[in-house]
Motif scaffolding. Structure first.
Motif, PDB file in Angstrom:
ATOM      1  N   PHE A 176     -12.248   0.861-109.712  1.00 18.83           N
ATOM      2  CA  PHE A 176     -11.612   0.868-108.396  1.00 18.83           C
ATOM      3  C   PHE A 176     -12.663   0.975-107.297  1.00 18.83           C
ATOM      4  CE2 PHE A 176      -8.951   3.113-111.460  1.00 18.83           C
ATOM      5  CZ  PHE A 176      -7.897   2.229-111.521  1.00 18.83           C
ATOM      6  N   LYS A 177     -12.300   0.492-106.136  1.00 14.76           N
ATOM      7  CA  LYS A 177     -13.077   0.685-104.912  1.00 14.76           C
ATOM      8  C   LYS A 177     -14.422  -0.046-104.884  1.00 14.76           C
ATOM      9  CE  LYS A 177     -10.821   5.016-103.925  1.00 14.76           C
ATOM     10  NZ  LYS A 177     -10.927   6.439-103.756  1.00 14.76           N
ATOM     11  N   LYS A 178     -14.792  -0.712-105.963  1.00 15.39           N
ATOM     12  CA  LYS A 178     -15.976  -1.572-105.931  1.00 15.39           C
ATOM     13  C   LYS A 178     -15.454  -2.973-106.198  1.00 15.39           C
ATOM     14  CE  LYS A 178     -18.635   2.141-105.903  1.00 15.39           C
ATOM     15  NZ  LYS A 178     -18.993   2.673-104.598  1.00 15.39           N
ATOM     16  N   LEU A 179     -15.590  -3.817-105.196  1.00 13.05           N
ATOM     17  CA  LEU A 179     -14.891  -5.097-105.242  1.00 13.05           C
ATOM     18  C   LEU A 179     -15.858  -6.270-105.219  1.00 13.05           C
ATOM     19  CD1 LEU A 179     -12.308  -4.096-102.496  1.00 13.05           C
ATOM     20  CD2 LEU A 179     -12.027  -3.848-104.961  1.00 13.05           C
ATOM     21  N   VAL A 180     -15.436  -7.353-105.863  1.00  8.61           N
ATOM     22  CA  VAL A 180     -16.254  -8.565-105.928  1.00  8.61           C
ATOM     23  C   VAL A 180     -15.449  -9.737-105.386  1.00  8.61           C
ATOM     24  CG1 VAL A 180     -17.106 -10.298-107.544  1.00  8.61           C
ATOM     25  CG2 VAL A 180     -17.802  -7.932-107.806  1.00  8.61           C
ATOM     26  N   ASN A 181     -16.128 -10.558-104.602  1.00  4.64           N
ATOM     27  CA  ASN A 181     -15.535 -11.810-104.163  1.00  4.64           C
ATOM     28  C   ASN A 181     -16.453 -12.913-104.661  1.00  4.64           C
ATOM     29  OD1 ASN A 181     -14.723 -14.033-102.270  1.00  4.64           O
ATOM     30  ND2 ASN A 181     -13.336 -12.399-101.662  1.00  4.64           N
ATOM     31  N   PHE A 182     -15.878 -13.870-105.383  1.00  2.00           N
ATOM     32  CA  PHE A 182     -16.706 -14.882-106.034  1.00  2.00           C
ATOM     33  C   PHE A 182     -16.542 -16.229-105.326  1.00  2.00           C
ATOM     34  CE2 PHE A 182     -18.912 -17.006-109.384  1.00  2.00           C
ATOM     35  CZ  PHE A 182     -19.594 -15.997-110.066  1.00  2.00           C
ATOM     36  N   ILE A 183     -17.680 -16.792-104.908  1.00  4.45           N
ATOM     37  CA  ILE A 183     -17.650 -18.060-104.177  1.00  4.45           C
ATOM     38  C   ILE A 183     -18.589 -19.047-104.866  1.00  4.45           C
ATOM     39  CG2 ILE A 183     -18.234 -19.190-101.969  1.00  4.45           C
ATOM     40  CD1 ILE A 183     -17.576 -16.510-100.606  1.00  4.45           C
ATOM     41  N   VAL A 184     -18.143 -20.265-105.069  1.00  9.12           N
ATOM     42  CA  VAL A 184     -19.063 -21.292-105.538  1.00  9.12           C
ATOM     43  C   VAL A 184     -19.199 -22.327-104.421  1.00  9.12           C
ATOM     44  CG1 VAL A 184     -18.512 -20.952-107.972  1.00  9.12           C
ATOM     45  CG2 VAL A 184     -17.316 -22.711-106.686  1.00  9.12           C
ATOM     46  N   SER A 185     -20.392 -22.903-104.360  1.00  9.03           N
ATOM     47  CA  SER A 185     -20.691 -23.750-103.215  1.00  9.03           C
ATOM     48  C   SER A 185     -21.214 -25.111-103.657  1.00  9.03           C
ATOM     49  CB  SER A 185     -21.741 -23.040-102.350  1.00  9.03           C
ATOM     50  OG  SER A 185     -22.038 -23.802-101.218  1.00  9.03           O
ATOM     51  N   ASP A 186     -20.578 -26.162-103.193  1.00  4.74           N
ATOM     52  CA  ASP A 186     -21.133 -27.522-103.382  1.00  4.74           C
ATOM     53  C   ASP A 186     -20.915 -28.296-102.081  1.00  4.74           C
ATOM     54  OD1 ASP A 186     -18.340 -28.000-103.712  1.00  4.74           O
ATOM     55  OD2 ASP A 186     -18.527 -27.919-105.885  1.00  4.74           O
ATOM     56  N   SER A 187     -19.991 -29.256-102.085  1.00  4.73           N
ATOM     57  CA  SER A 187     -19.753 -29.956-100.818  1.00  4.73           C
ATOM     58  C   SER A 187     -18.927 -29.096 -99.870  1.00  4.73           C
ATOM     59  CB  SER A 187     -19.045 -31.283-101.095  1.00  4.73           C
ATOM     60  OG  SER A 187     -17.848 -31.024-101.784  1.00  4.73           O
ATOM     61  N   GLY A 188     -18.482 -28.003-100.362  1.00  4.73           N
ATOM     62  CA  GLY A 188     -17.752 -27.023 -99.565  1.00  4.73           C
ATOM     63  C   GLY A 188     -17.814 -25.695-100.285  1.00  4.73           C
ATOM     64  N   ALA A 189     -17.165 -24.697 -99.696  1.00  2.26           N
ATOM     65  CA  ALA A 189     -17.155 -23.396-100.370  1.00  2.26           C
ATOM     66  C   ALA A 189     -15.825 -23.218-101.084  1.00  2.26           C
ATOM     67  CB  ALA A 189     -17.351 -22.293 -99.343  1.00  2.26           C
ATOM     68  N   HIS A 190     -15.863 -22.767-102.327  1.00  4.85           N
ATOM     69  CA  HIS A 190     -14.637 -22.473-103.059  1.00  4.85           C
ATOM     70  C   HIS A 190     -14.579 -20.980-103.298  1.00  4.85           C
ATOM     71  CE1 HIS A 190     -14.468 -26.796-103.870  1.00  4.85           C
ATOM     72  NE2 HIS A 190     -15.770 -26.696-104.094  1.00  4.85           N
ATOM     73  N   VAL A 191     -13.650 -20.319-102.635  1.00  3.87           N
ATOM     74  CA  VAL A 191     -13.510 -18.866-102.812  1.00  3.87           C
ATOM     75  C   VAL A 191     -12.547 -18.639-103.965  1.00  3.87           C
ATOM     76  CG1 VAL A 191     -12.928 -16.703-101.671  1.00  3.87           C
ATOM     77  CG2 VAL A 191     -13.873 -18.594-100.340  1.00  3.87           C
ATOM     78  N   LEU A 192     -13.044 -18.014-105.035  1.00  6.99           N
ATOM     79  CA  LEU A 192     -12.259 -17.947-106.272  1.00  6.99           C
ATOM     80  C   LEU A 192     -11.285 -16.786-106.341  1.00  6.99           C
ATOM     81  CD1 LEU A 192     -14.820 -18.967-109.034  1.00  6.99           C
ATOM     82  CD2 LEU A 192     -13.496 -20.392-107.474  1.00  6.99           C
ATOM     83  N   ASN A 193     -11.504 -15.750-105.529  1.00  9.52           N
ATOM     84  CA  ASN A 193     -10.557 -14.620-105.571  1.00  9.52           C
ATOM     85  C   ASN A 193     -10.586 -13.898-104.235  1.00  9.52           C
ATOM     86  OD1 ASN A 193     -13.073 -13.409-105.779  1.00  9.52           O
ATOM     87  ND2 ASN A 193     -12.345 -11.777-107.110  1.00  9.52           N
ATOM     88  N   SER A 194      -9.823 -12.812-104.127  1.00 12.10           N
ATOM     89  CA  SER A 194      -9.767 -12.060-102.873  1.00 12.10           C
ATOM     90  C   SER A 194     -10.212 -10.627-103.125  1.00 12.10           C
ATOM     91  CB  SER A 194      -8.344 -12.072-102.337  1.00 12.10           C
ATOM     92  OG  SER A 194      -7.558 -11.178-103.101  1.00 12.10           O
ATOM     93  N   TRP A 195     -10.220  -9.811-102.063  1.00 13.61           N
ATOM     94  CA  TRP A 195     -10.621  -8.405-102.213  1.00 13.61           C
ATOM     95  C   TRP A 195      -9.540  -7.549-102.847  1.00 13.61           C
ATOM     96  CZ3 TRP A 195     -15.485  -8.227-101.982  1.00 13.61           C
ATOM     97  CH2 TRP A 195     -16.251  -8.748-100.949  1.00 13.61           C
ATOM     98  N   THR A 196      -8.322  -8.091-103.039  1.00 12.88           N
ATOM     99  CA  THR A 196      -7.258  -7.219-103.535  1.00 12.88           C
ATOM    100  C   THR A 196      -7.583  -6.715-104.937  1.00 12.88           C
ATOM    101  OG1 THR A 196      -6.073  -9.089-104.408  1.00 12.88           O
ATOM    102  CG2 THR A 196      -5.400  -8.323-102.237  1.00 12.88           C
TER     103      THR A 196
END
Lengths: 499, 653
Positions: free
Chosen positions: B72-92
């Motif tokens: 809990f309380k340590k959160l990850v947001n995962f983004i991959v980047s190519d021709s645009g940014a793809h945000v794979l999840n949220s902070w929830t």
């Protein structure tokens, strides 16, 4: 919280103090007078405190190791000789040594430094120590902050004006700063005399050595108790909640739980809960602990014969193998339990949990705990054969869910071999074969490791050719099908991308 | 301690550009041929992971360790980047687990080597990372709501871990500048939108960790650089790391740094060999956890005081020895901290053996290896509901040693903390009573009168009693006094309370014949006293400390009492009343939810009642007896043989 008294016995402590119409006093006499007062206070009101006495000049010496025998400490005070110059740093190093050897690094200690504010000259003087503070390596680190939780109280046998006339006060303040601000400087108000020394030590006693009295409550039952050592205020998060939390003086028992359910919880500190007898004015008569003093003895005997809730609670918890949950403040709990000493003694003890709505993840939110009778069905079962604790976390940890990690080649090889082993036992092992195969496929797709899928497909095709004539026809069918599917998966992305 | 430090929010930005599809040029053999079947078969060629695969699996490992230790309380947001940014999840919090991330990554798939490299850039991802750092997490929101006017105390800091393949040092500088610029812009935006939106926060501090990764065997075009302050908000560090296991090692070091972790190696774990089931070899397992679990070592490790430093400087892992657990005895250890663990090598056989052992509910004590040979238990591994914790046990001298015993203090000389069993006690404390309550209380009082008349022993706990307790009539006298005090304490509540007292007072003024009856009963009572005394003496001999054993004895004591109960009812007892269990269960209302707090007394009483009622079932013969004589084998007179068998079974119970 053990105490180390560090007494300056350098020559400057023998400087005379002019007191009108009486014999001549030296500063060390004033110091001894103040310490006597402190020791007397502890002997009556704080008798479980361990105290050690260190004297120092250019060298330091442990005069009395940690003890609860205040007579010994008192005697040592009258047997002090005078030595050469003040060398504070080495004395503080000595304190580190003594405390760590005795108590380790986790037990908070109070260091009471008694000095006249003359900080020595040349090497080893406090000025020299502070001037070289930034040029130190790990091996000759300055002893502050102390390598254990601590409070540094500096008792100056001098008044403020005298200390301010030189840079002594600044230097001493630096010391407190170096101890992360943990501590305080006390100076004599007005002329140097016994009365003013008493009032200075009185302030120290008020600050650090007043016993913590509370009322332990359980429904209609109550008991007056002393909690020893004093529970110290606690800061949860210095940024969002910087005000230290202080525990209630009304300690209300809110429930009981099995020792097996609470399961050796982590605690901030633990304390003895000693029932005390109060007279009508609310003054403490005694803790009922036997003493040599005759008057007290009879008072204690009377106290011993009056039923006390603490004794009932202690006995019940001990026999039932339970602890009592006690409310210490808003969203702050602790537990009361019976603690057996190595000898045939046992005691009521209180441990403090970390403040917060959920101090123990395996019990869940404290606010959601309630009496068994509130539950529709007894959560412990009719025969007391089950328990609602520990609570299961929502998400399993990696070690409990068979995650796939291929960072080491051995991890990958193990997973491939599992598939191979099952492949050779088809069709009997069809189910496990596909389970393992799908696990590998899923991970390979997540990691974008398409070469692996192709490789394993090749491997399964090879296995198919190696099947003996006696093999079940279904084995060949399953292997071919699996290989095809893996190949399909390994090219799926490329086909999607090309579109 | 800060909840909202940089490690509250971690953004992974992983490069998904075409060059990341290139091989890391580190081969993995995957076709390990099993013995006996190798003749003539050439193993398949080894394969190698792409830079992408290496990056993803290393970052997943980072997350695995982080989620294990800080669910809990340590959160990850995962983004991959190519021709645009793809945000794979949220902070929830629901998005914070490995499965979610792995599924999202599978949907993205590996980089397409044929995509146009001109359109692809890591910059898209970095810009998105800054945006996402401005977004408030549910924890930040909760804290702000709670603090109200002090909401500004809630910090917004974060860390961006960017895994890419950079072209040069100046390329790296360009990336840093971009992040710097974006933070500046977004902070302005967030500042202005403060009044309109509760979902954005200014970034107070951002740690940029740039990891340049390249294929093994190539020269790195980027140089390492330690952490440097680029502005008051942004710090940046550059790591140039070869792909493959080197990258994994780097991220393992970083997760330890970022989350203040330390490593403990459990040594000497006995494990059964697969081949030779009778032998066991010793294994080591390395675990990660918060470094506070080593607080005692850290403090004594960096002791600057000459000579006393045993271990030298703080090593990378601290070794603790497995102590084979004895039986599962339940003990309350003095534990100063408990920290979640994560095995370094989660799938290895020794690791999974250890974790499974613990998950099955066993605890293991850990011993500090000391040169002196003395045994110091300093830690304990234990699982609580599927989570394994490393408990720190206090191993230094206790400041509470040799405390005064409770028996020497106030109330310590009182031996008789008896608890009488009266359902009345839980009812009378209510503010108002119903007619039924009054009736119940009266019943209870009559029942007690009845018990006294029959000279039944009061169901007293022998616990805490030392020496011989008071005589039975004395017990009753005390009980009546206590009851009167209790009821009197509540008579002001209502007129119904008053009625209970009246009933009580009426019953207490007992007729003179009562005394006479008592005398007659004395002989019988003495007999029982002896048996009770025997139980008590037995207890006294035993040490107070072994609570397990004590419990056993008490159980036995209760049984003996129950037995004494049965023996008493011998044929020559005067006029046998219908035998009842110690307490008339029918008249005891079940533990209902009463409005007031459930008292200790009634909790205890109910427990004892249920325990006792379970202890024995009244012998059917005695229940149906005439003049205490039951005719045995009545059924033999009847014809059915089947019933014999059934009866035999029943009576054995």
């Amino acid at each position: 919280m053990p105490t180390v008294v560090v007494m300056d016995v350098s020559l400057s402590m023998t400087r005379p103090v002019s007191i009108e119409g009486s014999e001549e006093y030296q500063r060390k006499h004033l110091a001894a007078h103040g310490l006597t007062m402190l020791f007397e206070h502890m002997a009556t009101n704080y008798k479980l405190e361990f105290t050690a006495l260190v004297v120092f000049s250019s060298l330091w010496e442990l005069m009395v190791p940690f003890t609860r025998d205040y007579n010994t400490l008192q005697e040592a005070l009258s047997n002090m000789d005078d030595y050469d110059k003040t060398c504070l740093e080495s004395a503080l190093v000595g304190v580190c040594n003594i405390v760590q050897q005795e108590w380790g690094g986790a037990i908070p200690c109070q260091v009471v430094l008694v000095t006249d504010g003359c900080l020595g000259i040349g090497r080893g003087s406090l000025r020299h120590s502070l001037a070289t503070h930034n040029q130190r390596s790990e091996s000759n680190r300055f002893p502050l902050p102390f390598p254990f939780p601590s409070k540094l109280y500096i008792m100056c046998m001098a008044n403020l004006e005298e200390l301010q006339s030189t840079d002594s006060l600044d230097c001493l303040e630096r010391l407190i700063d170096l101890n992360n601000g943990e501590g305080q400087i006390f100076t004599i108000d007005g002329p140097l005399c016994l009365k003013n020394v008493q009032s200075m030590f009185g302030k120290l006693i008020d600050l650090a050595y007043t016993p913590f009295h509370a009322i332990l409550k359980c429904g209609h039952l109550t008991a007056d108790v002393q909690v020893f050592p004093r529970p110290e205020p606690f800061v949860v998060d210095e940024e969002i909640d910087p005000i230290p939390k202080v525990i209630n003086t009304d300690l209300e028992i809110v429930g009981f739980i099995d020792i097996a359910d609470i399961s050796s919880p982590p605690v901030l500190s633990r304390h003895l809960v000693l029932p005390i007898a109060l007279n009508k004015e609310g003054d403490e008569v005694g803790t009922g602990i036997t003493d040599d003093n005759e008057d007290e003895n009879s008072a204690n005997q009377i106290a011993g014969k009056i039923p006390n809730f603490c004794v009932l609670l202690h006995g019940s918890l001990k026999v039932e193998g339970m602890v009592a949950i006690v409310q210490l403040g808003p969203e702050w709990h602790g537990m009361l339990y019976s603690q057996a000493d190595s000898k045939k003694k046992s005691n009521l003890m209180m441990s403090l949990f970390e403040p917060g709505p959920e101090p123990l993840p395996w019990l869940g939110k404290m606010a959601q705990l309630g009496p068994i009778s509130d539950a529709k069905e007894n959560p412990y079962g009719e025969d007391d054969n089950k328990s609602p604790f520990p609570l299961q976390p929502k998400n399993k940890r990696s070690y409990a869910q068979n995650v796939t990690v291929w960072i080491k080649p051995s991890g990958l090889q193990t997973d491939v071999q599992k598939i191979l082993r099952n492949a050779r036992k088809l069709p009997e092992k069809t189910q496990t074969f596909y389970k393992e195969l799908n696990r590998l496929r899923k991970a390979a797709l997540a990691f974008g490791f398409l070469d692996l899928l192709k490789g394993v497909a090749d491997m399964l095709e090879r296995e198919c050719t190696l099947l003996p004539d006696t093999a079940h026809p279904d084995a060949a069918f399953q292997l071919t099908h699996a290989a095809q599917q893996l190949k399909l998966a390994s090219t799926w992305h490329l086909r999607v991308c090309r579109l | 301690m800060k909840i909202f430090s940089e490690s509250h929010k971690t953004v992974f930005v992983v490069d998904h550009c075409p060059y990341m599809a290139e091989s890391c040029r580190q081969h993995v053999e995957f076709d390990m041929l099993v013995k006996n079947r190798t003749q003539g078969i050439i193993p398949l060629a080894p394969i190698s992971k792409s830079l992408w695969t290496c990056s993803v699996e290393s970052s997943m490992e980072y997350c695995r360790i982080m989620y294990d230790i800080f669910p809990f309380k340590k959160l990850v947001n995962f983004i991959v980047s190519d021709s645009g940014a793809h945000v794979l999840n949220s902070w929830t919090q629901e998005d914070q687990n490995l499965q979610e991330l792995m599924a999202a990554l599978a949907a993205v798939g590996p980089p397409n080597p044929r995509a146009d490299p001109e359109c692809c850039s890591i910059l898209h991802g970095l810009v998105a990372a800054v945006e996402t750092l401005c977004k408030i997490t549910e924890y930040q929101h909760e804290a702000r709501t709670l603090l109200m006017e002090n909401a500004e105390r809630v910090g917004n800091r974060g860390r961006i871990i960017c895994i890419t393949n950079a072209k040069s040092d100046s390329h790296v500088r360009m990336l840093e500048d971009c992040v710097q610029e974006t933070i500046h812009e977004h902070n302005k935006l967030a500042a202005n939108s403060d009044h309109f939106s509760l979902s954005l926060m200014q970034i107070q501090k951002c740690e940029l960790v740039l990891i340049h990764t390249y294929a093994v065997g190539e020269d790195s075009l980027v140089s390492d650089r330690p952490k440097k302050e680029l502005s008051s908000v942004l710090t940046s560090e550059v790591h140039s790391v070869r792909a493959g296991r080197h990258l994994a090692t780097k991220l393992n070091i970083l997760v330890q740094q970022h989350f203040d972790l330390a490593s403990t190696t459990i040594t000497n774990i006995p494990m059964k060999e697969e081949q030779h089931a009778n032998t066991s070899a010793n294994y080591d397992v390395e675990l990660l956890h918060h470094k506070d679990a080593h607080v005692d070592f850290l403090k004594s490790g960096d002791t600057h005081i000459g000579g006393s430093s045993r271990e030298g400087s703080f090593k990378e892992t601290i070794t603790l020895k497995w102590c084979t657990p004895r039986t599962n005895n339940i003990e309350l250890h003095y534990c100063t901290g408990a920290y979640r663990i994560s095995p370094v090598d989660v799938n290895s056989r020794p690791s999974s053996c250890l974790t499974n052992f613990l998950l099955n509910g066993r605890s293991v004590l850990l011993e500090q290896p000391r040169k002196s040979g003395s045994k110091v238990i300093s830690h304990m591994l234990s699982s609580h509901g599927g989570e394994i914790f490393l408990h720190v046990l206090s191993s230094s001298r206790s400041i509470l040693e040799d405390p005064p015993s409770i028996s020497e203090g106030c109330g310590g000389r009182v031996t008789d903390y008896r608890i009488t069993v009266v359902p009345l006690a839980s009812v009378i404390v209510k503010e108002s009573l119903t007619e039924e309550d009054v009736l119940n209380c009266q019943k209870t009082i009559y029942n007690l009168v009845d018990m006294e008349r029959k000279n039944d022993p009061l169901p007293i706990s022998t616990v805490g009693t030392r020496g011989k307790g008071p005589k039975r009539d004395e017990q009753y006298r005390i009980m009546w006094n206590e009851l009167e005090t209790l009821v009197r304490a509540h008579i002001n509540n209502s007129e119904k309370h008053q009625r209970v007292l009246e009933c009580l007072m009426a019953c207490r003024s007992k007729p003179p014949e009562e005394e006479e009856r008592k005398k007659r009963g004395r002989k019988r009572e003495d007999k029982e006293d002896k048996s009770e005394k025997a139980v008590k003496d037995y207890e006294q001999e035993k040490s107070w400390q072994d609570s397990e054993r004590l419990k056993g004895i008490l159980e036995r004591g209760k049984e003996e009492l129950a037995e004494a109960e049965i023996i008493k009812d011998s044929p020559d007892s005067p006029e046998p009343p219908n035998k009842k269990p110690l307490v008339d269960m029918d008249e005891t209302p079940p533990v209902e939810k009463s409005k007031g707090p459930v008292s200790l007394l009634s909790l205890w009483s109910n427990r004892i009642n249920t325990a006792n009622s379970r202890k024995h079932q009244e012998f059917a013969g005695r229940l149906n007896s005439v003049n205490n004589r039951a005719e045995l084998y009545q059924h033999l007179k009847e014809e059915n043989g089947m019933e014999t068998a059934e009866n035999g079974k029943a009576s054995r119970q």
